[in-house]
Design an enzyme around this catalytic site. Sequence first.
Site, PDB file in Angstrom:
ATOM      1  N   LYS A   1       0.825  -1.215   0.000  1.00 28.50           N
ATOM      2  CA  LYS A   1       0.000   0.000   0.000  1.00 28.50           C
ATOM      3  C   LYS A   1       0.856   1.261   0.000  1.00 28.50           C
ATOM      4  O   LYS A   1       0.616   2.180  -0.760  1.00 28.50           O
ATOM      5  CB  LYS A   1      -0.861   0.074   1.266  1.00 28.50           C
TER       6      LYS A   1
ATOM      7  N   ARG B   1      -9.422   1.999   8.670  1.00 27.12           N
ATOM      8  CA  ARG B   1      -9.137   0.620   9.066  1.00 27.12           C
ATOM      9  C   ARG B   1     -10.324  -0.013   9.762  1.00 27.12           C
ATOM     10  O   ARG B   1     -10.288  -1.216  10.052  1.00 27.12           O
ATOM     11  CB  ARG B   1      -7.941   0.602  10.007  1.00 27.12           C
TER      12      ARG B   1
ATOM     13  N   ARG C   1      11.182  -6.292   5.232  1.00 23.08           N
ATOM     14  CA  ARG C   1      10.916  -4.890   4.897  1.00 23.08           C
ATOM     15  C   ARG C   1      11.831  -3.948   5.672  1.00 23.08           C
ATOM     16  O   ARG C   1      12.126  -4.151   6.843  1.00 23.08           O
ATOM     17  CB  ARG C   1       9.445  -4.593   5.222  1.00 23.08           C
TER      18      ARG C   1
ATOM     19  N   ARG D   1      11.161  -2.026  10.839  1.00 25.87           N
ATOM     20  CA  ARG D   1      10.198  -1.396  11.737  1.00 25.87           C
ATOM     21  C   ARG D   1      10.040  -2.281  12.963  1.00 25.87           C
ATOM     22  O   ARG D   1       9.962  -3.501  12.837  1.00 25.87           O
ATOM     23  CB  ARG D   1       8.847  -1.262  11.018  1.00 25.87           C
TER      24      ARG D   1
ATOM     25  N   ARG E   1      -0.629  -8.134  13.971  1.00 20.04           N
ATOM     26  CA  ARG E   1      -1.163  -7.110  13.058  1.00 20.04           C
ATOM     27  C   ARG E   1      -2.013  -7.743  11.962  1.00 20.04           C
ATOM     28  O   ARG E   1      -3.047  -7.206  11.583  1.00 20.04           O
ATOM     29  CB  ARG E   1      -0.014  -6.298  12.449  1.00 20.04           C
TER      30      ARG E   1
HETATM   31  P1  AMP Z   1       0.825   1.273   9.093  1.00 21.22           P
HETATM   32  O1  AMP Z   1       2.096   1.981   8.773  1.00 21.22           O
HETATM   33  O2  AMP Z   1      -0.343   1.742   8.242  1.00 21.22           O
HETATM   34  O3  AMP Z   1       0.956  -0.226   9.106  1.00 21.22           O
HETATM   35  O4  AMP Z   1       0.430   1.713  10.596  1.00 21.22           O
HETATM   36  C1  AMP Z   1       1.278   1.418  11.676  1.00 21.22           C
HETATM   37  C2  AMP Z   1       0.480   1.414  12.975  1.00 21.22           C
HETATM   38  O5  AMP Z   1      -0.119   2.719  13.174  1.00 21.22           O
HETATM   39  C3  AMP Z   1      -0.697   0.454  13.020  1.00 21.22           C
HETATM   40  O6  AMP Z   1      -0.291  -0.856  13.383  1.00 21.22           O
HETATM   41  C4  AMP Z   1      -1.579   1.109  14.076  1.00 21.22           C
HETATM   42  O7  AMP Z   1      -1.045   0.906  15.384  1.00 21.22           O
HETATM   43  C5  AMP Z   1      -1.421   2.588  13.764  1.00 21.22           C
HETATM   44  N1  AMP Z   1      -2.408   3.051  12.754  1.00 21.22           N
HETATM   45  C6  AMP Z   1      -2.160   3.552  11.500  1.00 21.22           C
HETATM   46  N2  AMP Z   1      -3.282   3.889  10.861  1.00 21.22           N
HETATM   47  C7  AMP Z   1      -4.303   3.601  11.727  1.00 21.22           C
HETATM   48  C8  AMP Z   1      -5.732   3.699  11.646  1.00 21.22           C
HETATM   49  N3  AMP Z   1      -6.355   4.165  10.557  1.00 21.22           N
HETATM   50  N4  AMP Z   1      -6.460   3.294  12.733  1.00 21.22           N
HETATM   51  C9  AMP Z   1      -5.857   2.835  13.842  1.00 21.22           C
HETATM   52  N5  AMP Z   1      -4.521   2.697  13.987  1.00 21.22           N
HETATM   53  C10 AMP Z   1      -3.742   3.082  12.942  1.00 21.22           C
END
Ligand code: AMP
Length: 210
Positions: free
Chosen positions: A9, A84, A121, A149, A160
């Site tokens: 994404k 989400r 990654r 990360r 996750r």
């Molecule tokens: P990502 O980089 O999109 O995988 O986001 C990393 C982390 O940020 C996720 O595992 C959540 O803890 C938090 N996060 C990011 N976007 C959201 C969202 N829309 N709703 C809730 N938590 C989020």
Amino acid sequence: MLGPPGAGKGTQAERLARARGLPKISTGDILREAVQAGTGLGLAAKTTMEAGNLIGDDVMIGIVRERLDRDDARGGFVLDGFPRTVVQAAALDGMVDGRGPLVVLDIVVPEDVLVRRLATRRICSKCGVNAAVEWTGDCQNCGGTLIARIDDSVEIVRERLKIFLRQSQPLVDYYSPRPTFRSIDGNQPPDVVTTRIEAALDEAARSATL
Ligand code: AMP
């Protein structure tokens, strides 16, 4: 843009945003920046993120609402990592009301492929960009050091993905009846996925204006 962690994404949203001259708005990036900067939001979000759990809907909706109100998002935007949950999706509908069609692209990738991708990654510790697979050495965007990360470690990845699977079906059910919803096969070379996304976006946007 919807899809599990590791679906590509971030990379695809970045490419699409660049190609269309739109801001890419990644809620994960916004949160990681807040954590690095040590703001109130960052301090509150850090533990939740490191455990692989989701931040509360109210906080996330507030962040996105504020971001979409900025001038650079007026002509459109690419959202990565939001919504989400169905609560977030319903709030987003309110935010884009009267702003043109909301195209929803769901990037689909099998689970075993995701686990493999996430384990390898890397992101830049300085500018936060996702490293391309072919990068060896430092970040080719800013020269920063590439790191894994914290939330990409194997146990947290499983958590996750579990959270994702629980939340994703209701989201897909929410969006899939719409003419602007498209599924994309994300288990393809990145350039192929990009081409399909571009085509799906144009086609979905056209169907919304018919
Ligand atoms: P990502 O980089 O999109 O995988 O986001 C990393 C982390 O940020 C996720 O595992 C959540 O803890 C938090 N996060 C990011 N976007 C959201 C969202 N829309 N709703 C809730 N938590 C989020």
